[in-house]
Design a protein around this motif. Structure first.
Motif, PDB file in Angstrom:
ATOM      1  N   LEU A  94       0.835  -1.208   0.000  1.00 28.34           N
ATOM      2  CA  LEU A  94       0.000   0.000   0.000  1.00 28.34           C
ATOM      3  C   LEU A  94       0.869   1.258   0.000  1.00 28.34           C
ATOM      4  CD1 LEU A  94      -2.775  -0.659   2.679  1.00 28.34           C
ATOM      5  CD2 LEU A  94      -3.031  -0.683   0.209  1.00 28.34           C
ATOM      6  N   ARG A 107      -9.703   3.593   0.907  1.00 28.74           N
ATOM      7  CA  ARG A 107      -8.934   3.089  -0.237  1.00 28.74           C
ATOM      8  C   ARG A 107      -8.073   1.897   0.160  1.00 28.74           C
ATOM      9  NH1 ARG A 107      -6.547   7.735  -4.104  1.00 28.74           N
ATOM     10  NH2 ARG A 107      -8.514   8.395  -4.981  1.00 28.74           N
ATOM     11  N   LEU A 116      -8.474  -0.187   2.663  1.00 26.86           N
ATOM     12  CA  LEU A 116      -9.305  -1.372   2.944  1.00 26.86           C
ATOM     13  C   LEU A 116      -9.796  -2.000   1.654  1.00 26.86           C
ATOM     14  CD1 LEU A 116     -11.405  -0.077   5.983  1.00 26.86           C
ATOM     15  CD2 LEU A 116      -9.600  -1.793   6.039  1.00 26.86           C
ATOM     16  N   ALA A 117     -10.164  -1.144   0.702  1.00 25.84           N
ATOM     17  CA  ALA A 117     -10.660  -1.673  -0.569  1.00 25.84           C
ATOM     18  C   ALA A 117      -9.551  -2.447  -1.277  1.00 25.84           C
ATOM     19  CB  ALA A 117     -11.178  -0.546  -1.442  1.00 25.84           C
ATOM     20  N   THR A 118      -8.339  -1.899  -1.275  1.00 26.46           N
ATOM     21  CA  THR A 118      -7.230  -2.598  -1.922  1.00 26.46           C
ATOM     22  C   THR A 118      -6.950  -3.926  -1.221  1.00 26.46           C
ATOM     23  OG1 THR A 118      -6.291  -0.461  -2.470  1.00 26.46           O
ATOM     24  CG2 THR A 118      -4.843  -2.355  -2.725  1.00 26.46           C
ATOM     25  N   LEU A 119      -7.111  -3.937   0.087  1.00 30.20           N
ATOM     26  CA  LEU A 119      -6.890  -5.180   0.838  1.00 30.20           C
ATOM     27  C   LEU A 119      -8.087  -6.115   0.764  1.00 30.20           C
ATOM     28  CD1 LEU A 119      -5.334  -3.664   4.089  1.00 30.20           C
ATOM     29  CD2 LEU A 119      -4.136  -4.926   2.317  1.00 30.20           C
ATOM     30  N   SER A 123       0.658   0.754  -6.853  1.00 31.95           N
ATOM     31  CA  SER A 123       0.033  -0.505  -6.435  1.00 31.95           C
ATOM     32  C   SER A 123      -0.536  -1.278  -7.624  1.00 31.95           C
ATOM     33  CB  SER A 123      -1.087  -0.255  -5.421  1.00 31.95           C
ATOM     34  OG  SER A 123      -0.593   0.356  -4.277  1.00 31.95           O
ATOM     35  N   LEU A 162     -13.152   1.230  -5.962  1.00 35.73           N
ATOM     36  CA  LEU A 162     -12.370   0.766  -4.817  1.00 35.73           C
ATOM     37  C   LEU A 162     -13.274   0.294  -3.686  1.00 35.73           C
ATOM     38  CD1 LEU A 162      -9.527   3.395  -4.697  1.00 35.73           C
ATOM     39  CD2 LEU A 162      -9.244   0.944  -4.903  1.00 35.73           C
ATOM     40  N   ILE A 173     -15.749  -1.758  -1.971  1.00 34.50           N
ATOM     41  CA  ILE A 173     -16.184  -3.095  -2.354  1.00 34.50           C
ATOM     42  C   ILE A 173     -17.697  -3.243  -2.400  1.00 34.50           C
ATOM     43  CG2 ILE A 173     -14.097  -4.279  -1.604  1.00 34.50           C
ATOM     44  CD1 ILE A 173     -15.466  -4.853   1.014  1.00 34.50           C
TER      45      ILE A 173
END
Lengths: 155, 346
Positions: free
Chosen positions: A101, A139, A141-144, B170, B220, B222
């Protein structure tokens, strides 16, 4: 309390915090030592008036974000032993995602979920607005791929 | 999907593994170093040098494991017998290449091609850690490491070549597109570059890569649904219509998976053919279906084309997946399903 006593007493906790902030043991030690160096120069003032641990943790969070903006990585992270074993699949997966991240997002998540701080406290530490904290956390959390209860409340 | 509590637990677990460091000695050493540096800087002040510090991102290399839950009665062996394979336990499948070949990671630090017909392995490249983001074409493989793409031929001789660096923050999806490699990041859109080098070219903003040439405006958050799937070669856009009450859709060009209350819901992107299929969930990294057709979850593979749920039986309930390959440990071996070997639906 003398500076040396503070380092002996709180060093291990600071290294734990540094490890989750930076993602590897070498950077964690570097970050803690750098922050301690700053603390040592203002130790007399800080130990009497302020909370030294809160002070150094703030230094570490800010230093971490600013370092990563401009510091060239001089070694491959793969050369540093990982705190996660190859066979710890679930742990390894989320840890690697966390490490990848952007630094500010990771700092926000560490402050929120490891330090258990409220968003306005995180905002004060990082010198940003609470709205920025919320957007960075969202952001991250969404990536994770993490279900954010605060955002969705259901699944 | 994980929870915030799990994230907090991971952070605590990792933090407890911090090693002891003699911090005081380190601080003293840093202080001495600073003093020496200051002295040196003072001496050199007449001669100013500007150092350009480049920012370097890095991409870690985790496996992509998931753990199943319930165990349905039937097995995949009867439905797709030719897709089931067994290989030595020291390998881990990364991706399906063809009906008979898999790309695998060997514990000695190798990427290899496994031919299920001859049961032979061929080394493609050696690297220190398993690559996280891999793209497989018919004749080459590409993966992300540090901020570069590595490309290696799948067959015959030829060393892996480094091209790049890749652009974007990323970066988490990569795919091969003819003589190009394309990648995307959740924040920066889609880029591509020739496999033999050259400058990266930004292909789309605000989109995430599916399998080339497809991309999607995957949000992004979810919970939020995407709105369109785009063919990057033709520019044609297809609108996504969520079925009533469905959230968090993640789609391929044809099929989507989302949630409605506690139900997993599969639908076509136009909102038709809505089916509740319990237990399915998105892949931890690529939420779209493999070959625009296969979803997985709850120890079953769902073939959306055939509307068929095909269970498999992982011995201890734990299983993992790569691109188009699902596998589990069984009696010291690795057993799995190569989805590239599943025939087209009737």
């Amino acid at each position: 309390m003398e500076f040396e006593d503070f380092v002996r007493a709180r060093g291990p906790a600071l290294l734990r915090y540094g490890l989750v902030l930076t993602g590897n043991a070498d950077d964690a030690a570097d970050l803690v030592q750098e922050a301690l160096l700053k603390l040592s120069s203002s130790w007399r003032r800080v130990r009497n008036k302020d909370d030294p641990e809160g002070y150094i943790r703030t230094i570490m969070a800010r230093q971490h974000v600013s370092w990563w903006r401009r510091r060239r990585r001089e070694q491959l992270t793969d050369e540093v032993p990982s705190p996660v074993r190859e066979d710890e699949h679930d742990l390894r997966e989320i840890w690697q995602r966390l490490r990848a991240l952007p630094p500010k997002q990771r700092a926000v998540l560490v402050l929120r979920y490891y330090e258990q701080l409220a968003d306005d406290e995180i905002a004060a530490i990082l010198g940003v607005s609470p709205a920025t904290v919320r957007s960075q956390a969202s952001r991250g959390l969404a990536t994770l791929r993490i279900r954010a209860q605060a955002l969705i409340g259901r699944w | 999907m994980r929870t915030e509590e799990e994230l907090a637990r991971v952070l605590r677990t990792i933090a407890e593994r911090a090693e002891h460091v003699d911090l005081l000695s380190g601080v003293v050493a840093k202080r001495r170093h600073r003093r020496r540096l200051r002295a040196r800087v003072a001496l050199a002040s007449a001669c100013v040098t500007i150092l350009g510090w480049g920012a370097a991102a890095w991409w870690p290399s985790p496996p992509r494991p998931v753990v199943g839950t319930a165990a349905p009665a039937a097995t995949v062996d009867q439905v797709w017998p030719r897709a089931v394979f067994t290989m030595p336990g020291r390998y881990r499948p990364l991706a399906a290449i063809s009906a008979t070949e898999l790309l695998v990671w060997g514990e000695q630090g190798t990427i290899e091609v496994y031919d299920a017909t001859t049961r032979r392995f061929t080394v493609v490249a050696r690297l220190p850690q398993a690559p996280r983001d891999v793209a497989v074409g018919s004749d080459r493989v590409a993966w992300l490491a540090e901020d570069y793409v590595w490309v290696a031929p799948l067959r015959g001789r030829g060393a892996a070549r480094r091209v790049g660096p890749v652009k974007g923050t990323s970066v988490d999806r990569v795919t091969l597109a003819g003589d190009h490699v394309a990648w995307s990041s959740p924040l920066d859109g889609v880029w591509r570059m020739k496999v033999d080098g050259g400058a990266p070219e930004k292909v789309a903003k605000g989109l995430q890569l599916l399998d080339w040439p497809w991309a999607i405006d995957e949000p992004l958050d979810i919970r939020t649904n995407p709105t369109r799937v785009v063919n990057l070669e033709t520019g044609r856009t297809f609108r996504i219509t969520p079925a009533r009450g469905v959230e968090g859709l993640r789609c391929g060009p044809t099929w989507c998976l989302g949630m409605r209350d506690d139900d997993s819901v599969v639908q076509r992107i136009d909102g038709s053919q809505v089916r509740v299929r319990q237990g399915l969930r998105g892949h931890p990294y690529r939420d779209y279906p493999y070959k625009d057709r296969f979803f997985s979850g709850g120890m079953a593979i769902y073939d959306a084309q055939a509307d068929r749920m095909v269970p498999f039986q992982a011995a201890d309930g734990g299983w993992s997946e790569g691109q188009g390959v699902i596998f589990w440990r069984q009696s010291g071996q690795l057993r799995g399903v190569n989805l590239a070997a599943v025939p087209p639906a009737q």
